[in-house]
Motif scaffolding. Structure first.
Motif, PDB file in Angstrom:
ATOM      1  N   ALA A   1       0.331  -1.021  -0.110  1.00  0.00           N
ATOM      2  CA  ALA A   1      -0.042   0.147   0.474  1.00  0.00           C
ATOM      3  C   ALA A   1       1.163   1.276  -0.288  1.00  0.00           C
ATOM      4  CB  ALA A   1      -0.841  -0.294   1.061  1.00  0.00           C
ATOM      5  N   LEU A   2       1.967   0.706   0.712  1.00  0.00           N
ATOM      6  CA  LEU A   2       3.155   2.389   1.035  1.00  0.00           C
ATOM      7  C   LEU A   2       3.378   3.170  -0.575  1.00  0.00           C
ATOM      8  CD1 LEU A   2       4.729   1.938   4.255  1.00  0.00           C
ATOM      9  CD2 LEU A   2       2.923   3.924   3.761  1.00  0.00           C
ATOM     10  N   ALA A   3       3.647   1.405  -1.407  1.00  0.00           N
ATOM     11  CA  ALA A   3       4.303   1.179  -2.646  1.00  0.00           C
ATOM     12  C   ALA A   3       3.345   2.564  -3.678  1.00  0.00           C
ATOM     13  CB  ALA A   3       4.542  -0.177  -3.312  1.00  0.00           C
ATOM     14  N   ASN A   4       2.347   1.734  -3.550  1.00  0.00           N
ATOM     15  CA  ASN A   4       1.089   2.685  -4.550  1.00  0.00           C
ATOM     16  C   ASN A   4       0.449   3.813  -4.016  1.00  0.00           C
ATOM     17  OD1 ASN A   4       0.387   0.694  -5.600  1.00  0.00           O
ATOM     18  ND2 ASN A   4      -0.817  -0.153  -4.234  1.00  0.00           N
ATOM     19  N   ILE A   5       0.720   4.327  -2.485  1.00  0.00           N
ATOM     20  CA  ILE A   5       0.699   5.648  -2.465  1.00  0.00           C
ATOM     21  C   ILE A   5       2.001   6.881  -3.309  1.00  0.00           C
ATOM     22  CG2 ILE A   5       0.518   7.096  -0.512  1.00  0.00           C
ATOM     23  CD1 ILE A   5      -0.725   5.311   1.161  1.00  0.00           C
TER      24      ILE A   5
ATOM     25  N   GLN B   1       3.874   9.999  -7.420  1.00  0.00           N
ATOM     26  CA  GLN B   1       4.831  11.020  -8.555  1.00  0.00           C
ATOM     27  C   GLN B   1       4.195  11.258  -9.532  1.00  0.00           C
ATOM     28  OE1 GLN B   1       7.675   7.499  -7.807  1.00  0.00           O
ATOM     29  NE2 GLN B   1       9.215   8.410  -6.480  1.00  0.00           N
ATOM     30  N   ARG B   2       3.014   9.994  -9.772  1.00  0.00           N
ATOM     31  CA  ARG B   2       2.161  10.548 -10.905  1.00  0.00           C
ATOM     32  C   ARG B   2       1.744  11.964 -10.953  1.00  0.00           C
ATOM     33  NH1 ARG B   2       0.976   4.839 -10.577  1.00  0.00           N
ATOM     34  NH2 ARG B   2      -0.912   5.595  -9.077  1.00  0.00           N
ATOM     35  N   ALA B   3       0.664  12.023  -9.351  1.00  0.00           N
ATOM     36  CA  ALA B   3       0.637  13.790  -9.324  1.00  0.00           C
ATOM     37  C   ALA B   3       1.140  14.424  -9.525  1.00  0.00           C
ATOM     38  CB  ALA B   3       0.006  13.200  -8.203  1.00  0.00           C
ATOM     39  N   GLN B   4       2.259  14.331  -9.020  1.00  0.00           N
ATOM     40  CA  GLN B   4       3.979  15.556  -9.635  1.00  0.00           C
ATOM     41  C   GLN B   4       3.380  15.724 -11.580  1.00  0.00           C
ATOM     42  OE1 GLN B   4       4.564  17.221  -7.158  1.00  0.00           O
ATOM     43  NE2 GLN B   4       2.788  16.546  -5.868  1.00  0.00           N
ATOM     44  N   GLY B   5       3.459  14.619 -12.013  1.00  0.00           N
ATOM     45  CA  GLY B   5       3.789  14.701 -13.430  1.00  0.00           C
ATOM     46  C   GLY B   5       2.139  15.586 -13.904  1.00  0.00           C
ATOM     47  N   CYS B   6       1.783  16.256 -13.479  1.00  0.00           N
ATOM     48  CA  CYS B   6       0.694  16.854 -14.042  1.00  0.00           C
ATOM     49  C   CYS B   6       1.094  18.309 -13.501  1.00  0.00           C
ATOM     50  CB  CYS B   6      -0.697  16.594 -13.482  1.00  0.00           C
ATOM     51  SG  CYS B   6      -1.892  17.495 -14.117  1.00  0.00           S
TER      52      CYS B   6
ATOM     53  N   PHE C   1      -6.933  19.762 -14.658  1.00  0.00           N
ATOM     54  CA  PHE C   1      -6.462  17.906 -14.883  1.00  0.00           C
ATOM     55  C   PHE C   1      -6.119  17.260 -15.944  1.00  0.00           C
ATOM     56  CE2 PHE C   1     -11.026  19.733 -13.958  1.00  0.00           C
ATOM     57  CZ  PHE C   1     -10.959  19.173 -12.183  1.00  0.00           C
ATOM     58  N   CYS C   2      -4.373  16.097 -15.620  1.00  0.00           N
ATOM     59  CA  CYS C   2      -4.735  15.544 -16.705  1.00  0.00           C
ATOM     60  C   CYS C   2      -5.248  14.066 -16.699  1.00  0.00           C
ATOM     61  CB  CYS C   2      -3.283  16.065 -16.165  1.00  0.00           C
ATOM     62  SG  CYS C   2      -2.418  17.302 -16.072  1.00  0.00           S
ATOM     63  N   ILE C   3      -5.549  13.290 -17.735  1.00  0.00           N
ATOM     64  CA  ILE C   3      -5.596  11.996 -17.491  1.00  0.00           C
ATOM     65  C   ILE C   3      -4.202  11.234 -17.719  1.00  0.00           C
ATOM     66  CG2 ILE C   3      -6.767  10.045 -18.639  1.00  0.00           C
ATOM     67  CD1 ILE C   3      -8.838  12.759 -19.581  1.00  0.00           C
ATOM     68  N   SER C   4      -3.708  10.386 -17.324  1.00  0.00           N
ATOM     69  CA  SER C   4      -2.654   9.288 -17.370  1.00  0.00           C
ATOM     70  C   SER C   4      -2.628   8.750 -19.127  1.00  0.00           C
ATOM     71  CB  SER C   4      -2.238   8.168 -16.000  1.00  0.00           C
ATOM     72  OG  SER C   4      -3.504   7.695 -16.601  1.00  0.00           O
TER      73      SER C   4
ATOM     74  N   GLY D   1       0.181  23.598  -6.116  1.00  0.00           N
ATOM     75  CA  GLY D   1       1.296  22.834  -6.469  1.00  0.00           C
ATOM     76  C   GLY D   1      -0.181  21.832  -5.829  1.00  0.00           C
ATOM     77  N   THR D   2      -1.017  21.695  -4.941  1.00  0.00           N
ATOM     78  CA  THR D   2      -1.530  20.612  -4.082  1.00  0.00           C
ATOM     79  C   THR D   2      -2.220  19.314  -5.210  1.00  0.00           C
ATOM     80  OG1 THR D   2      -2.325  21.721  -2.454  1.00  0.00           O
ATOM     81  CG2 THR D   2      -3.047  19.454  -2.557  1.00  0.00           C
ATOM     82  N   SER D   3      -2.009  17.689  -5.422  1.00  0.00           N
ATOM     83  CA  SER D   3      -2.799  17.307  -6.427  1.00  0.00           C
ATOM     84  C   SER D   3      -3.298  16.200  -6.338  1.00  0.00           C
ATOM     85  CB  SER D   3      -1.294  16.869  -7.383  1.00  0.00           C
ATOM     86  OG  SER D   3      -0.198  16.900  -7.166  1.00  0.00           O
ATOM     87  N   TRP D   4      -3.826  15.510  -6.747  1.00  0.00           N
ATOM     88  CA  TRP D   4      -4.058  14.299  -6.278  1.00  0.00           C
ATOM     89  C   TRP D   4      -4.138  13.048  -7.326  1.00  0.00           C
ATOM     90  CZ3 TRP D   4      -7.176  18.253  -5.379  1.00  0.00           C
ATOM     91  CH2 TRP D   4      -8.153  18.475  -5.275  1.00  0.00           C
ATOM     92  N   VAL D   5      -4.875  11.799  -7.538  1.00  0.00           N
ATOM     93  CA  VAL D   5      -5.003  10.692  -8.189  1.00  0.00           C
ATOM     94  C   VAL D   5      -6.457   9.917  -7.718  1.00  0.00           C
ATOM     95  CG1 VAL D   5      -4.311   9.303  -9.463  1.00  0.00           C
ATOM     96  CG2 VAL D   5      -2.344  10.538  -9.315  1.00  0.00           C
ATOM     97  N   VAL D   6      -6.920   9.754  -9.251  1.00  0.00           N
ATOM     98  CA  VAL D   6      -8.636   9.771  -8.812  1.00  0.00           C
ATOM     99  C   VAL D   6      -8.272   8.092  -9.999  1.00  0.00           C
ATOM    100  CG1 VAL D   6      -9.656  10.685  -7.324  1.00  0.00           C
ATOM    101  CG2 VAL D   6     -10.141  10.436  -9.854  1.00  0.00           C
ATOM    102  N   PRO D   7      -9.379   7.002 -10.072  1.00  0.00           N
ATOM    103  CA  PRO D   7      -9.744   6.540 -10.884  1.00  0.00           C
ATOM    104  C   PRO D   7     -10.087   7.278 -12.729  1.00  0.00           C
ATOM    105  CG  PRO D   7      -9.951   5.055  -8.976  1.00  0.00           C
ATOM    106  CD  PRO D   7      -9.844   6.713  -8.321  1.00  0.00           C
ATOM    107  N   PHE D   8      -9.748   6.819 -13.564  1.00  0.00           N
ATOM    108  CA  PHE D   8     -10.260   7.316 -15.030  1.00  0.00           C
ATOM    109  C   PHE D   8     -11.169   5.813 -15.289  1.00  0.00           C
ATOM    110  CE2 PHE D   8     -10.571   8.901 -18.833  1.00  0.00           C
ATOM    111  CZ  PHE D   8     -11.652   9.516 -19.158  1.00  0.00           C
ATOM    112  N   ASN D   9     -12.298   6.977 -15.849  1.00  0.00           N
ATOM    113  CA  ASN D   9     -12.982   5.606 -16.549  1.00  0.00           C
ATOM    114  C   ASN D   9     -13.593   4.229 -16.189  1.00  0.00           C
ATOM    115  OD1 ASN D   9     -14.393   6.218 -18.956  1.00  0.00           O
ATOM    116  ND2 ASN D   9     -12.741   5.736 -19.758  1.00  0.00           N
TER     117      ASN D   9
END
Length: 120
Positions: free
Chosen positions: A21-25, A30-35, A56-59, A72-80
């Motif tokens: 779970a920590l690895a996923n966080i 890191q993905r959120a920082q890419g937007c 918003f960005c889509i991966s 600069g705050t960002s977060w990720v949620v599932p898409f589609n």
């Protein structure tokens, strides 16, 4: 005495799931920082967020929607795909050039346009 080895196995399983779970966080962070806020292809719709500017960005793999705020705050949620958060079933999707959020709470489905694609 017979349950002591069983407790050890359960503890090891708990530790392995916790590290996963920590690895996923970390990956999510890191993905959120890419937007980049200034380059994000979708801008929030008028009145969606009262005092915050959100884009918003889509991966690249179309699996995640990344919210990024001006500060600069960002977060990720599932898409589609559907996901549940705080007891609410949600789905983020694209319809034409609009980013749409569907939510189901207490049997009632609501549709909200989160943002629109920037002009070329």
């Amino acid at each position: 005495m017979k349950c002591i080895p069983g407790i050890g196995v359960l503890a090891l399983l708990g530790l392995s799931f916790n590290s996963f779970a920590l690895a996923n966080i970390k990956d999510e962070f890191q993905r959120a920082q890419g937007c980049d806020y200034f380059k994000a292809p979708y801008v929030s719709d008028v009145g969606v967020y009262k005092d915050a500017k959100v884009r918003f960005c889509i991966s690249a793999d179309q699996q995640e929607l990344i919210y990024v705020m001006a500060m600069g705050t960002s977060w990720v949620v599932p898409f589609n795909r559907q996901y549940r958060s705080k007891g609410i079933l949600s789905l983020n999707t694209l319809e034409d050039n609009r980013l749409v959020l569907y939510q189901k709470e207490d049997g009632v489905v609501t549709r909200k346009v989160l943002g629109r694609k920037r002009g070329s």
